[in-house]
Design a protein around this motif. Structure first.
Motif, mmCIF file in Angstrom:
data_model
loop_
_atom_site.group_PDB
_atom_site.id
_atom_site.type_symbol
_atom_site.label_atom_id
_atom_site.label_comp_id
_atom_site.label_asym_id
_atom_site.label_seq_id
_atom_site.Cartn_x
_atom_site.Cartn_y
_atom_site.Cartn_z
ATOM 1 N N THR B 76 0.837 -1.201 0.000
ATOM 2 C CA THR B 76 0.000 0.000 0.000
ATOM 3 C C THR B 76 0.877 1.258 0.000
ATOM 4 O OG1 THR B 76 -0.106 -0.089 2.389
ATOM 5 C CG2 THR B 76 -1.894 -1.136 1.197
ATOM 6 N N SER B 77 2.119 1.116 0.506
ATOM 7 C CA SER B 77 3.014 2.279 0.585
ATOM 8 C C SER B 77 3.345 2.817 -0.806
ATOM 9 C CB SER B 77 4.290 1.896 1.324
ATOM 10 O OG SER B 77 4.885 0.792 0.672
ATOM 11 N N THR B 78 3.394 1.933 -1.804
ATOM 12 C CA THR B 78 3.720 2.386 -3.165
ATOM 13 C C THR B 78 2.656 3.375 -3.663
ATOM 14 O OG1 THR B 78 4.703 0.240 -3.560
ATOM 15 C CG2 THR B 78 4.241 1.543 -5.516
ATOM 16 N N VAL B 79 1.405 3.032 -3.401
ATOM 17 C CA VAL B 79 0.313 3.908 -3.845
ATOM 18 C C VAL B 79 0.358 5.212 -3.052
ATOM 19 C CG1 VAL B 79 -2.175 4.083 -4.251
ATOM 20 C CG2 VAL B 79 -1.069 1.846 -4.315
ATOM 21 N N LYS B 80 0.532 5.056 -1.750
ATOM 22 C CA LYS B 80 0.538 6.230 -0.861
ATOM 23 C C LYS B 80 1.671 7.181 -1.270
ATOM 24 C CE LYS B 80 0.445 8.179 3.466
ATOM 25 N NZ LYS B 80 -0.412 8.879 4.185
ATOM 26 N N ASN B 81 2.863 6.617 -1.517
ATOM 27 C CA ASN B 81 4.010 7.467 -1.845
ATOM 28 C C ASN B 81 3.888 8.098 -3.229
ATOM 29 O OD1 ASN B 81 5.061 6.732 0.572
ATOM 30 N ND2 ASN B 81 6.408 5.141 -0.258
#
Lengths: 485, 322
Positions: B76-81
């Motif tokens: 999910t961090s990829t989308v958030k970042n």
């Protein structure tokens, strides 16, 4: 059909068993019907894998029977030898075509730098076993050791389902009198108890131990990167244990099934990892194959030598072991496996001649290490994989010691790398290896347990427990390793 | 009593005991049974775990990742970042379109997201690939329409295994003596794994037969319709398969045809669809670094896939943040 499958345990075996004894009870003269039933059941068992294999085994039985039948009827001396050679060539040709054609063509292409196209031949199950058994019979007939045999007895001798696919390789005189014996067609509670007992021991070896080790061994042998020390030993020991429990498990099941039909099959294993040298090992591992190669390969080879000398017998041993290696499979790794055994047997003979004896512990330890190494070659599809594992095993790569195993200070002092904590899978692998080493080195083997077997309540409870665990483990059904040979 | 009789009696009793243990504990929640009233089933599956993770989170998720176990590792961090949206990974094992519809309804019951990434497996449209019984036993069942019923038989013989006995005992242990260890982390992310090495193991579909289900295509259309109505950007994509796996599909005539139909259907149903099941796209990722097995991309591959989707999303929106 696999011994370790629901269909075999709950359908095939009970039906074959019940009908066999029903026929035995009502058949008053001879045992033709009873034998025919077992032949039919055995052919069904064999054909269940692949129906087309049936034609191979049936034609092999018929042709061998016709040749041996004619040989027994004492033909003219002039045609006796050619007939024998014809039979031998037929069997070797069958084995050569189905087992070695692909290997031969691939090597021809490699050697001649050519690109001959050839159809890959599928190896029919058990061909190595039923062919060897028939060669042994052919030789016995040629040497006048066998009396005239009716077709149904001969066919049963070859295709009796407990030993059809992966042995034990039986000699005619070992089983045929048992098939003839009237007593053996009657329900024998003692044999049936014992048969159930040994069958479950074998099933447990296969389902609970060998198939579990297979997970770690397969993962290890698929690994293509550098192996560190623990990883390499984990992989090689897992495969050694997998092979032992798989094959000895199969042999136990075969012996147990034989007993259910009142047939005593010869033992095939006798605590082989307790062998003190490789000569000793071959008297304890796949015993019936060792006996076959001694009688039908080594002895004729030695007889063919110009003189009976120590050197000539060592040469014969080396050639015999290379052939034994190749019998296991059509690949150079198997030849190397056989050749290494040959070399070590020669060293053992030299040591024996010079009366060099190692203390018992070291003799067993060194022999086991050698076996573990050659089994790694035996399993590896490429020599490169085996050498990668050896590098790790002998510390030629790096030592990575998991955290928590010993103090970190000690790890760093020794120049090793601190690895992460062992995960659950690695812990389980270690536990399985330790328990298995204890089983093979310290506990009684199946044959010793058979001798001490008493049909008591606690034994019934224990065997039931193991059996039920095996039943729950049958969802991960896998072939026996020796089915490929 | 003789040995054989005792052996059969004991074996029957033990078989019943072990079978009873697995049924009563129901460690994988296949049967929806909880005789002992366990608070947690440590080995329970994602439908239950993720439902509660999503339900109990105080965050408002603006991006949702949906898909099968092949979508577990999308971080999910990829989308958030990249697009600065709070993201939840709601991928569940062995899923089919009905799972996605139900999950979408659950998501919408709490908050309307801005983007949904929907990964579809080749198997998910196969009518012979059953809807997982665990859907009907998880809290997600509350979002099922009344006519949707279970399709699997109550007794699944694959349930009576050594692993199920082990996990049943584990459930007992966890509930009485230990702590539950969930495999799903915050925001529905997957637990950390050791990297694999060597060849990618090929896992061909467990279903021998393949027939595209029109009913499931209709469910996908409904998902697109709901997203349109709620003004949610739906980014659909086919689950990446390893190069070797795709080669097998390509070389198996019957599968090749079905596979082409599968891609055509997805392309026509979704407004925004990206196909990752192509030999060309996968030829550079043919190792264990990128795939755990032939149908499960690794964390690294999952990041690559997400990045590609996000790049095209950003391009589409003229580099403006959503």
């Amino acid at each position: 059909m696999l011994f370790n499958s629901y269909i075999f345990i709950f359908i095939f075996l009970p039906i074959t068993f019940v009908i066999h004894y029903l026929i035995g009870k009502h058949e008053k003269h001879g045992h033709t019907l009873s034998h025919s039933w077992l032949i039919l059941a055995s052919l069904f068992f064999y054909g269940y894998w692949n129906f087309s294999y049936l034609s191979i085994i049936i034609s092999s039985i018929i042709i061998n029977f016709l040749i041996t039948h004619y040989l027994i009827s004492k033909p003219h001396a002039k045609i006796k030898k050619p007939l024998f050679l014809l039979g031998l060539s037929f069997n070797l040709g069958l084995l050569g075509y189905f087992k070695y054609k692909n290997f031969f063509m691939e090597n021809m292409n490699l050697l001649l730098n050519s690109d001959f196209h050839f159809t890959h031949v599928l190896l029919p199950l058990g061909i190595s076993f039923f062919t060897l058994q028939q060669i042994a019979y052919l030789v016995d007939v040629y040497e006048g050791l066998v009396k005239k045999t009716p077709f149904h007895k001969y066919a049963l001798f070859v295709c009796f389902f407990p030993q059809l696919i992966a042995g034990p390789i039986v000699h005619y005189k070992e089983v045929m009198p048992q098939f003839d014996d009237d007593k053996n067609h009657r329900f024998n509670i003692k044999n049936i108890n014992l048969g159930i007992f040994v069958f479950i021991l074998g099933l447990a070896k296969k389902v609970l131990l060998a198939d579990t080790f297979a997970i770690w061994a397969n993962a290890g042998f698929n690994h293509t990167d550098t192996f560190h020390f623990f990883q390499a030993w984990g992989t090689s020991l897992s495969y050694t244990m997998q092979l032992y429990f798989d094959f000895s498990g199969y042999s136990d099941m075969a012996i147990g099934l034989g007993l259910l039909f009142n047939i005593k099959l010869p033992k095939n294993f006798d605590s082989p990892f307790l062998a003190r040298n490789i000569i000793d090992f071959w008297t304890k591992w796949h015993i019936t194959l060792s006996q076959f190669i001694t009688t039908y390969i080594f002895t004729p080879l030695l007889k063919a030598m110009p003189k009976f000398t120590f050197t000539n017998s060592m040469i014969s041993i080396f050639i015999t072991m290379c052939i034994a290696g190749l019998w296991h499979g059509a690949a150079w790794t198997f030849v190397l496996y056989g050749a290494l055994h040959g070399v070590i047997i020669i060293i053992n003979h030299i040591m024996k001649k010079r009366k060099i004896k190692l203390p018992k512990f070291w003799a067993i330890f060194i022999t086991f290490q050698f076996i573990n190494i050659v089994f790694t070659i035996f399993r590896a599809e490429k020599l490169e994989t085996a050498f990668n594992i050896f590098k790790g095993m002998f510390g030629l790569t790096y030592f990575k010691i998991p955290k928590g195993l010993i103090s970190e200070e000690l790890i760093l002092k020794s120049g090793a790398i601190i690895g992460p904590h062992m995960n659950n899978d690695q812990n389980l692998n270690l536990i399985f290896i330790i328990v298995s080493l204890y089983i093979v080195f310290k506990l009684k083997n199946s044959m010793q347990l058979m001798q001490e077997f008493k049909p008591q309540t606690k034994t019934a409870l224990f065997m039931s427990f193991i059996f039920v665990l095996c039943l729950f483990g049958l969802n991960r059904v896998s072939d026996f390793i020796y089915f490929n040979f | 009593m003789n040995f054989i009789r005792l052996f059969f009696i004991f074996s029957t009793i033990l078989t019943l005991l072990f079978t009873g243990l697995v049924i009563s504990v129901d460690p994988y929640m296949k049967l929806g049974i909880n005789v002992f009233g366990f608070k947690t089933k440590a080995v329970a599956q994602s439908r239950e775990n993720k439902y509660y993770l999503y339900e109990s989170s105080k965050k408002q998720y603006d991006a949702i990742i949906m898909g099968s176990s092949a979508a577990h590792r999308y971080p999910t961090s990829t989308v958030k970042n990249t697009i600065n949206l709070e993201t939840f990974n709601y991928a569940v094992q062995h899923s089919t379109p009905i799972d996605y519809l139900v999950i979408l309804k659950h998501v919408l019951s709490k908050h309307r997201p801005k983007v949904i990434f929907l990964q579809i497996d080749f198997d998910a449209l196969n009518q012979f690939y059953d809807v997982d019984n665990r859907l009907f036993n998880s809290p997600l069942k509350n979002f099922l329409a009344s006519h949707e019923t279970r399709t699997k038989p109550l007794f699944d013989h694959d349930y009576f295994t050594l692993a199920a006995i082990r996990d049943s005992l584990r459930v007992f242990y966890v509930n009485y003596f230990g702590k539950a260890r969930h495999i799903y982390l915050e925001d529905g992310n997957y637990r950390k794994e050791l990297p694999l090495k060597g060849k990618v193991k090929t896992r061909i579909s467990s279903s021998k037969k393949y027939q595209i289900s029109n009913e499931r295509i209709e469910v996908l259309k409904e998902i697109q319709k709901i997203c349109d109505k709620k003004q949610i950007e739906l980014i659909a994509f086919s689950a990446p398969l390893s190069f070797e796996h795709l080669k097998i599909i390509k070389n198996t005539l019957s599968l090749k045809e079905k596979h082409q139909k599968f891609i055509t259907h997805l392309d026509s149903v979704f407004r925004n669809f990206t196909n990752f099941q192509s030999l060309n796209k996968m030829k550079d990722y043919n190792s264990s670094e990128y795939f755990r097995d032939s149908t499960h991309p690794s964390l690294k591959m999952s990041e690559i896939i997400l990045q590609q989707l996000l790049t095209s999303l950003k391009d589409k929106n003229n580099n403006e943040s959503i």
